[in-house]
Scaffold this active site. Sequence first.
Site, PDB file in Angstrom:
ATOM      1  N   HIS A 122       0.815  -1.222   0.000  1.00  0.00           N
ATOM      2  CA  HIS A 122       0.000   0.000   0.000  1.00  0.00           C
ATOM      3  C   HIS A 122       0.845   1.268   0.000  1.00  0.00           C
ATOM      4  O   HIS A 122       0.321   2.364  -0.241  1.00  0.00           O
ATOM      5  CB  HIS A 122      -0.931   0.015   1.220  1.00  0.00           C
ATOM      6  N   ARG A 123       2.142   1.162   0.246  1.00  0.00           N
ATOM      7  CA  ARG A 123       2.998   2.343   0.158  1.00  0.00           C
ATOM      8  C   ARG A 123       3.119   2.828  -1.281  1.00  0.00           C
ATOM      9  O   ARG A 123       3.330   4.029  -1.519  1.00  0.00           O
ATOM     10  CB  ARG A 123       4.393   2.018   0.699  1.00  0.00           C
TER      11      ARG A 123
END
Length: 473
Positions: free
Chosen positions: A446-447
């Site tokens: 998700h980064r």
Amino acid sequence: MSKLRAFTMPKWGIEMTEGVIANWEIAEGASFAKGDLLTLIETDKITNEVEAEYDAFVCRLIAQPGETYPVGALLAVFGDGAADAGVVDSFVASFGGAAAPPVVGNDAPAPAVAAPAVQVPIDNKVISPGAVNLARRDGIDVSGINGSGRNGRITFQDVDQAGKAPVALPYGAPVSITPVAGLDQYFASPLAKRVASSHGVDLGKVAGSGPRGRISKADVLQHVVPTTPEPVAAAPVAATTPSPIPADGVRVVRMSPMRKAIARQLTLSKSTIPHFYLRNSAAIDALLAMREQAKRATGAAPSINDYLVRACALALVRHPDINVQVHGDEIHQFGHADIAVAVATDKGLLTPIIRAADTKSVAAISAEVKSLAERARAGKLAPEEFQGGSFSISNLGMFGIDTFDAIINPPQGAILAVGAGRQSAGAANHALQFSTRIQLSLSCDHRAIDGAVGAKFLAELTALIEMPEELTR
């Protein structure tokens, strides 16, 4: 007086920190010749054959088979002849014991009582004298060499391997090898050259499985035409089944280097990467029909997983936000899809990489996957064949698993988990319709990847699987 030499744990690749002595092929108190096999060393992912670079006498074997030693640790003491035990003791003591980093490199002969090696700077590098002479003789630039000795000291072996490394060519550039008399032109071990010469094997037709594509004896032997041997009595086969565990006992199994590397990698992944998961299913009836048609036409056909690799590759180049690696606060996007395919081995999971899979046909992908998988299980992969990659596929469908979530293989940004094909019923055009479907689960970092981006990629992939005509182009 015998001149003593230190044989230390070599370093293959910048990520290697330790190795395991799988087996000694030499005996204490015996001599060996240049090109003889000294030992087998297991690293995180592969088993390397270490061959002698010079003639010598085995004064002492220090490292024990099955034990782990750090890079640079003293493994054995060699000499040009037998040496007094006290002299060898002094030599070993100067290294701080078997687990201590060496004071001199693999190449540097030492006197009876070892003294600190002379440091010769080349472009502000610390390098052994033997390595200096070799670098100057062959015109080798040492600025890009990572030393395997103490404090990064460059050894003779480091320079020798750098000088033998093949020249990197642009991707897709044609490569032609014209066999000529003599074997020095080939990047092969001395023992491999001797075997090739005695059996008439053309090294130009042998693919090397060693570090940076180096040809080993085992590679050459695969090309030797066997002769009919004299009949001999069959030797008894040692049982490989482990002894049963007592009902009230516990068996302690030490982690192999590969298992420890997997543990470190997965712990890092789950503790530092914010995973999220997107799940979908895809009908594979059209894909199964296409595969069956190919099998009738040619007698063989790629596996479903080969088609999935091709489908993922096409989807990745169309959605470059998924085709990424994450390095700190940087996201690296790739122009080609380098897809790692999970392969189970008896020592753990390996992920050999299909480079630029988007440029290859399903048939080419199938052949490459088979070759990589065979060499992965034999421990013959070169580091560049399983390090890196921009995406991974883990397929447990052949084990009957319906669905699962895979852990991301850093620094990659995503991994696809594939389950078994199952028949299911659903409504289509106001009628009940049966289809064979596989479950897909996309794990994303998700980064670097948002939910909507991952969802678009998964939708594209599903469409390619359900309407697979494009996969054969």
